[in-house]
Design a protein around this motif. Structure first.
Motif, PDB file in Angstrom:
ATOM      1  N   ARG A   1       1.101  -7.348  -8.206  1.00  0.00           N
ATOM      2  CA  ARG A   1      -0.032  -7.334  -6.932  1.00  0.00           C
ATOM      3  C   ARG A   1      -1.029  -8.275  -7.099  1.00  0.00           C
ATOM      4  O   ARG A   1      -1.346  -8.917  -5.830  1.00  0.00           O
ATOM      5  CB  ARG A   1      -0.631  -5.813  -6.685  1.00  0.00           C
TER       6      ARG A   1
ATOM      7  N   ARG B   1      -2.132 -10.665  -4.012  1.00  0.00           N
ATOM      8  CA  ARG B   1      -3.619 -10.664  -3.489  1.00  0.00           C
ATOM      9  C   ARG B   1      -3.570 -12.894  -3.177  1.00  0.00           C
ATOM     10  O   ARG B   1      -4.584 -12.743  -2.436  1.00  0.00           O
ATOM     11  CB  ARG B   1      -4.382 -10.675  -3.897  1.00  0.00           C
TER      12      ARG B   1
ATOM     13  N   ASP C   1      -2.386 -13.940  -0.266  1.00  0.00           N
ATOM     14  CA  ASP C   1      -2.876 -13.796   0.797  1.00  0.00           C
ATOM     15  C   ASP C   1      -4.009 -14.343   1.361  1.00  0.00           C
ATOM     16  O   ASP C   1      -4.420 -14.388   2.773  1.00  0.00           O
ATOM     17  CB  ASP C   1      -2.746 -12.253   0.400  1.00  0.00           C
ATOM     18  N   GLN C   2      -4.660 -15.048  -0.310  1.00  0.00           N
ATOM     19  CA  GLN C   2      -5.808 -15.298   0.384  1.00  0.00           C
ATOM     20  C   GLN C   2      -5.554 -16.605   0.799  1.00  0.00           C
ATOM     21  O   GLN C   2      -6.419 -17.294   1.925  1.00  0.00           O
ATOM     22  CB  GLN C   2      -6.840 -15.064  -1.406  1.00  0.00           C
TER      23      GLN C   2
END
Length: 178
Positions: free
Chosen positions: A43, A47, A50-51
């Motif tokens: 996870r 993240r 994705d950032q």
């Protein structure tokens, strides 16, 4: 952007998060935290990716989701249903992303020559130009992100992540059938 997580190395020189390990030890009442820590690490990595993608695409006026669809259109036109299936999202979601790409001049809807009730979505010249300009910075960012990884490690990482996806699909089907 979020602060860098507090990381440490275990006796085998493997990274872990002491904060996550401590929280999960309390949650599991002292039982093994290995798979839960691995899930938390996945996870956290997702993240981080994705950032990075959001930073790269937002500064160029597209969301990561719109980028995914634009990349898929770069290989040829498709209908919304097929785009949704290949992206693993709903047709409704893809319709909104295609609307965004159309407003930006990167995609267009055209009649499907095989089925006059259907439309195809295809990339425009502007969309191809946008992808060309985005390609090299994206490749450089991924090279920096995976710095120090061997080809075998990146292949293994891909394999392990997709095994998680495969296992999740099996689990979801099992839970639906109950």
């Amino acid at each position: 952007m979020n602060d860098v997580p507090n990381l440490a190395r275990d006796p085998d020189d493997r990274l872990y998060s002491p904060d996550v390990r401590s929280a999960l030890a309390g949650f599991t009442l002292g039982e093994d935290t290995g798979v839960l820590e691995a899930a938390a690490a996945v996870r956290t990595a997702a993240r981080s990716l994705d950032q990075l993608r959001s930073h790269g695409t937002d500064s160029r006026g597209l969301s990561p989701g719109a980028l995914d669809i634009l990349i898929r259109l770069g290989t040829g036109g498709s209908n919304v249903k097929d785009l949704a299936a290949s992206a693993g999202v709903s047709s409704r979601n893809v319709t909104g992303l295609v609307d965004t790409l159309e407003r930006a001049g990167f995609a267009e809807r055209v009649p499907d020559p095989r089925d006059r009730r259907s439309v195809l979505v295809r990339i425009t010249a502007g969309g191809r130009t946008w992808l060309e300009e985005f390609r090299r910075p994206s490749q450089l960012a991924m090279a920096a992100l995976f710095r120090g990884f061997t080809d075998a490690e990146t292949t293994q990482l891909r394999h392990l992540c997709l095994r998680l996806v495969e296992n999740q699909h099996h689990l979801a089907r099992y839970l639906e059938d109950r």
